[in-house]
Design a protein around this motif. Structure first.
Motif, PDB file in Angstrom:
ATOM      1  N   SER A 140       1.334  -1.599  -0.220  1.00 54.47           N
ATOM      2  CA  SER A 140      -0.133  -0.377   0.409  1.00 54.47           C
ATOM      3  C   SER A 140       0.260   1.604   0.025  1.00 54.47           C
ATOM      4  CB  SER A 140      -0.736  -0.390   0.918  1.00 54.47           C
ATOM      5  OG  SER A 140       0.070   0.113   2.697  1.00 54.47           O
ATOM      6  N   LEU A 141       2.439   0.920   0.251  1.00 50.17           N
ATOM      7  CA  LEU A 141       2.715   2.597   0.685  1.00 50.17           C
ATOM      8  C   LEU A 141       2.910   3.284  -0.979  1.00 50.17           C
ATOM      9  CD1 LEU A 141       5.965   0.808   2.572  1.00 50.17           C
ATOM     10  CD2 LEU A 141       4.583   3.293   2.409  1.00 50.17           C
ATOM     11  N   GLY A 142       3.638   2.331  -2.161  1.00 49.62           N
ATOM     12  CA  GLY A 142       3.451   3.404  -3.250  1.00 49.62           C
ATOM     13  C   GLY A 142       1.881   3.882  -3.312  1.00 49.62           C
ATOM     14  N   TRP A 143       0.887   2.635  -3.520  1.00 44.10           N
ATOM     15  CA  TRP A 143      -0.359   4.206  -3.537  1.00 44.10           C
ATOM     16  C   TRP A 143      -0.566   5.080  -2.659  1.00 44.10           C
ATOM     17  CZ3 TRP A 143      -2.923   2.346  -8.350  1.00 44.10           C
ATOM     18  CH2 TRP A 143      -2.366   1.412  -8.496  1.00 44.10           C
ATOM     19  N   GLY A 144      -0.480   5.363  -1.493  1.00 42.76           N
ATOM     20  CA  GLY A 144      -0.866   5.962  -0.388  1.00 42.76           C
ATOM     21  C   GLY A 144       0.095   7.039  -1.265  1.00 42.76           C
ATOM     22  N   LEU A 145       1.381   6.808  -1.525  1.00 41.67           N
ATOM     23  CA  LEU A 145       2.088   7.891  -1.282  1.00 41.67           C
ATOM     24  C   LEU A 145       1.793   9.122  -2.416  1.00 41.67           C
ATOM     25  CD1 LEU A 145       6.109   6.734  -0.117  1.00 41.67           C
ATOM     26  CD2 LEU A 145       4.096   7.570   0.943  1.00 41.67           C
ATOM     27  N   ALA A 146       1.431   8.546  -3.826  1.00 41.14           N
ATOM     28  CA  ALA A 146       0.499   9.111  -5.166  1.00 41.14           C
ATOM     29  C   ALA A 146      -0.113  10.076  -4.155  1.00 41.14           C
ATOM     30  CB  ALA A 146       0.555   8.194  -5.894  1.00 41.14           C
ATOM     31  N   VAL A 147      -0.760   9.393  -3.959  1.00 42.10           N
ATOM     32  CA  VAL A 147      -1.374  10.164  -2.908  1.00 42.10           C
ATOM     33  C   VAL A 147      -1.404  11.065  -2.573  1.00 42.10           C
ATOM     34  CG1 VAL A 147      -4.139  10.799  -1.827  1.00 42.10           C
ATOM     35  CG2 VAL A 147      -3.445   8.412  -2.902  1.00 42.10           C
ATOM     36  N   ALA A 148      -0.806  11.006  -1.548  1.00 43.97           N
ATOM     37  CA  ALA A 148       0.247  12.094  -0.421  1.00 43.97           C
ATOM     38  C   ALA A 148       0.859  13.039  -1.268  1.00 43.97           C
ATOM     39  CB  ALA A 148       0.983  11.553   0.271  1.00 43.97           C
ATOM     40  N   VAL A 149       1.416  13.181  -2.345  1.00 41.86           N
ATOM     41  CA  VAL A 149       2.090  14.193  -3.248  1.00 41.86           C
ATOM     42  C   VAL A 149       0.847  14.971  -4.166  1.00 41.86           C
ATOM     43  CG1 VAL A 149       3.080  14.079  -5.512  1.00 41.86           C
ATOM     44  CG2 VAL A 149       4.230  12.298  -3.787  1.00 41.86           C
ATOM     45  N   VAL A 150      -0.145  14.349  -4.612  1.00 37.30           N
ATOM     46  CA  VAL A 150      -1.276  15.216  -4.977  1.00 37.30           C
ATOM     47  C   VAL A 150      -1.452  16.462  -3.976  1.00 37.30           C
ATOM     48  CG1 VAL A 150      -2.967  15.232  -6.445  1.00 37.30           C
ATOM     49  CG2 VAL A 150      -1.959  13.401  -6.837  1.00 37.30           C
ATOM     50  N   GLY A 151      -1.874  15.516  -2.635  1.00 36.88           N
ATOM     51  CA  GLY A 151      -2.125  16.933  -1.528  1.00 36.88           C
ATOM     52  C   GLY A 151      -1.689  17.942  -1.782  1.00 36.88           C
ATOM     53  N   LEU A 152       0.006  17.250  -1.166  1.00 30.88           N
ATOM     54  CA  LEU A 152       0.901  18.510  -0.555  1.00 30.88           C
ATOM     55  C   LEU A 152       1.790  19.255  -2.299  1.00 30.88           C
ATOM     56  CD1 LEU A 152       3.178  19.640   0.930  1.00 30.88           C
ATOM     57  CD2 LEU A 152       4.738  17.628  -0.036  1.00 30.88           C
ATOM     58  N   ALA A 153       1.477  18.530  -3.624  1.00 31.77           N
ATOM     59  CA  ALA A 153       1.200  19.784  -4.362  1.00 31.77           C
ATOM     60  C   ALA A 153      -0.083  20.817  -4.793  1.00 31.77           C
ATOM     61  CB  ALA A 153       1.571  19.038  -5.096  1.00 31.77           C
ATOM     62  N   ILE A 154      -0.898  20.604  -4.404  1.00 31.88           N
ATOM     63  CA  ILE A 154      -1.780  20.763  -4.362  1.00 31.88           C
ATOM     64  C   ILE A 154      -1.921  22.343  -3.521  1.00 31.88           C
ATOM     65  CG2 ILE A 154      -4.516  21.696  -3.834  1.00 31.88           C
ATOM     66  CD1 ILE A 154      -5.389  18.612  -5.213  1.00 31.88           C
ATOM     67  N   GLU A 155      -2.030  22.080  -1.815  1.00 31.74           N
ATOM     68  CA  GLU A 155      -1.751  22.638  -0.610  1.00 31.74           C
ATOM     69  C   GLU A 155      -0.539  23.465  -1.277  1.00 31.74           C
ATOM     70  OE1 GLU A 155      -1.058  22.184   4.176  1.00 31.74           O
ATOM     71  OE2 GLU A 155      -0.823  20.952   3.324  1.00 31.74           O
ATOM     72  N   SER A 156       0.617  23.079  -1.242  1.00 32.21           N
ATOM     73  CA  SER A 156       1.494  23.898  -1.559  1.00 32.21           C
ATOM     74  C   SER A 156       1.285  24.651  -2.259  1.00 32.21           C
ATOM     75  CB  SER A 156       3.124  23.136  -2.058  1.00 32.21           C
ATOM     76  OG  SER A 156       3.164  22.188  -1.309  1.00 32.21           O
ATOM     77  N   LEU A 157       0.696  24.394  -3.737  1.00 32.46           N
ATOM     78  CA  LEU A 157       0.599  25.299  -5.208  1.00 32.46           C
ATOM     79  C   LEU A 157      -0.813  26.358  -4.628  1.00 32.46           C
ATOM     80  CD1 LEU A 157       0.437  26.712  -7.894  1.00 32.46           C
ATOM     81  CD2 LEU A 157      -1.277  24.668  -8.660  1.00 32.46           C
ATOM     82  N   ALA A 158      -1.871  26.289  -3.678  1.00 27.81           N
ATOM     83  CA  ALA A 158      -2.795  26.744  -2.760  1.00 27.81           C
ATOM     84  C   ALA A 158      -1.367  28.100  -2.238  1.00 27.81           C
ATOM     85  CB  ALA A 158      -3.739  26.290  -2.526  1.00 27.81           C
ATOM     86  N   ASP A 159      -1.032  27.866  -1.121  1.00 25.66           N
ATOM     87  CA  ASP A 159      -0.504  28.760  -0.449  1.00 25.66           C
ATOM     88  C   ASP A 159       0.529  29.575  -1.141  1.00 25.66           C
ATOM     89  OD1 ASP A 159      -1.629  28.046   2.187  1.00 25.66           O
ATOM     90  OD2 ASP A 159       0.548  26.893   2.379  1.00 25.66           O
ATOM     91  N   TRP A 160       1.151  29.054  -2.470  1.00 30.20           N
ATOM     92  CA  TRP A 160       2.142  30.261  -2.963  1.00 30.20           C
ATOM     93  C   TRP A 160       1.381  30.884  -3.894  1.00 30.20           C
ATOM     94  CZ3 TRP A 160       2.453  30.921  -8.704  1.00 30.20           C
ATOM     95  CH2 TRP A 160       3.593  31.496  -8.688  1.00 30.20           C
TER      96      TRP A 160
END
Length: 273
Positions: A140-160
């Motif tokens: 499950s590690l790979g699947w979960g990390l793919a989702v987490a990367v998307v979340g971090l990208a959204i949050e980072s871009l929104a804050d920027w």
């Protein structure tokens, strides 16, 4: 008793001690318990525990740790930079004012409570490290990390995007970029990130203790983000409610979830956050 025997209680105790030490920042300024202390405590756990399990650390476990470290450091650096912006001066002073009455035992209760929460949020990674040390496969590690990367990208871009917008338009609500999709894209990104971290540990959860701790951290952060979006809505309504453009904006753009026609959380009874 098998579940208790296999559970990494020494690691959990160490995680709590580490988080309490980092969160001591909150005794300097109470809001640091849930701002700088939040980011730094996640980063500290993500830095320390992979070293403790270095002998069994593989690519995916390393990626999980790097992602959590990046999350914590990015969040804290963003908060530090935001405090230096003139457009945030009023919010900063209001935050300091709200926290002035928090003294004595109440401050200690907050300190311990949020430390326990941050340990629970990090638990999927800690459990994964522990199970990998026992030779358990973690698909499950790979699947979960793919989702987490998307979340971090959204949050980072929104804050920027919001920081850049506010630097040019300090007295106007932000309605550009991701803020044309939802009104709180940073909170949505955070929810997606922690969903990914929870999913990444699913193949490691081997007992009701594993599931209970991981679910506790996941549910709490989701409720906190819902509460944060609700508070932001109330604050923006107070500040911009008389602006016809803002009224059109809140009627047209969902508050938190893309393509989900929920435009207000004002009447939701959210007890966390």
């Amino acid at each position: 008793m098998g579940a208790f025997a296999a559970y990494p209680f020494p690691a959990l105790i160490s995680a709590l001690a580490l988080t309490l030490a980092v969160l001591a920042l909150g005794f300097r300024r109470t809001d640091y318990f849930v701002s700088l202390g939040y980011g730094f405590s996640i980063a500290a756990q993500a830095l320390l525990f992979p070293l403790a399990y270095l002998a069994t650390l593989d690519f995916w476990l390393g990626a999980q740790s790097i992602l959590l470290l990046a999350y914590g450091l990015r969040l804290s650096s963003h908060l530090i930079a935001r405090e230096r912006q003139p457009s945030f001066a009023r919010e900063l002073e209001a935050s300091k004012e709200r926290s002035r009455h928090i003294v004595g035992w109440l401050k200690i209760v907050i300190w311990v409570s949020v430390a326990a929460l941050y340990v629970a949020m990090y638990a999927p990674a800690l459990i994964s490290l522990s199970r990998a040390g026992e030779g358990v496969a973690l698909p499950s590690l790979g699947w979960g990390l793919a989702v987490a990367v998307v979340g971090l990208a959204i949050e980072s871009l929104a804050d920027w995007q919001k920081s850049r917008f506010k630097a040019e338009h300090p007295s106007r609500f932000c309605d550009v970029g991701l803020y044309r999709v939802v009104r709180s894209p940073n909170y949505f990104g955070e929810m997606v990130f922690w969903l990914g971290i929870f999913v990444s540990g699913i193949s490691a959860y081997g007992s009701w203790l594993d599931w209970g701790l991981a679910i506790l951290g996941f549910v709490c952060i989701q409720l906190i983000m819902l509460g944060s979006a609700r508070r932001l809505e109330l604050k923006q309504t107070e500040r911009y409610g008389a602006d016809a453009a803002f009224q059109d904006y809140v009627r047209e753009v969902p508050i938190l979830f893309p393509m989900v026609p929920v435009y207000s959380l004002r009447d939701w009874k959210i007890y966390l956050g």
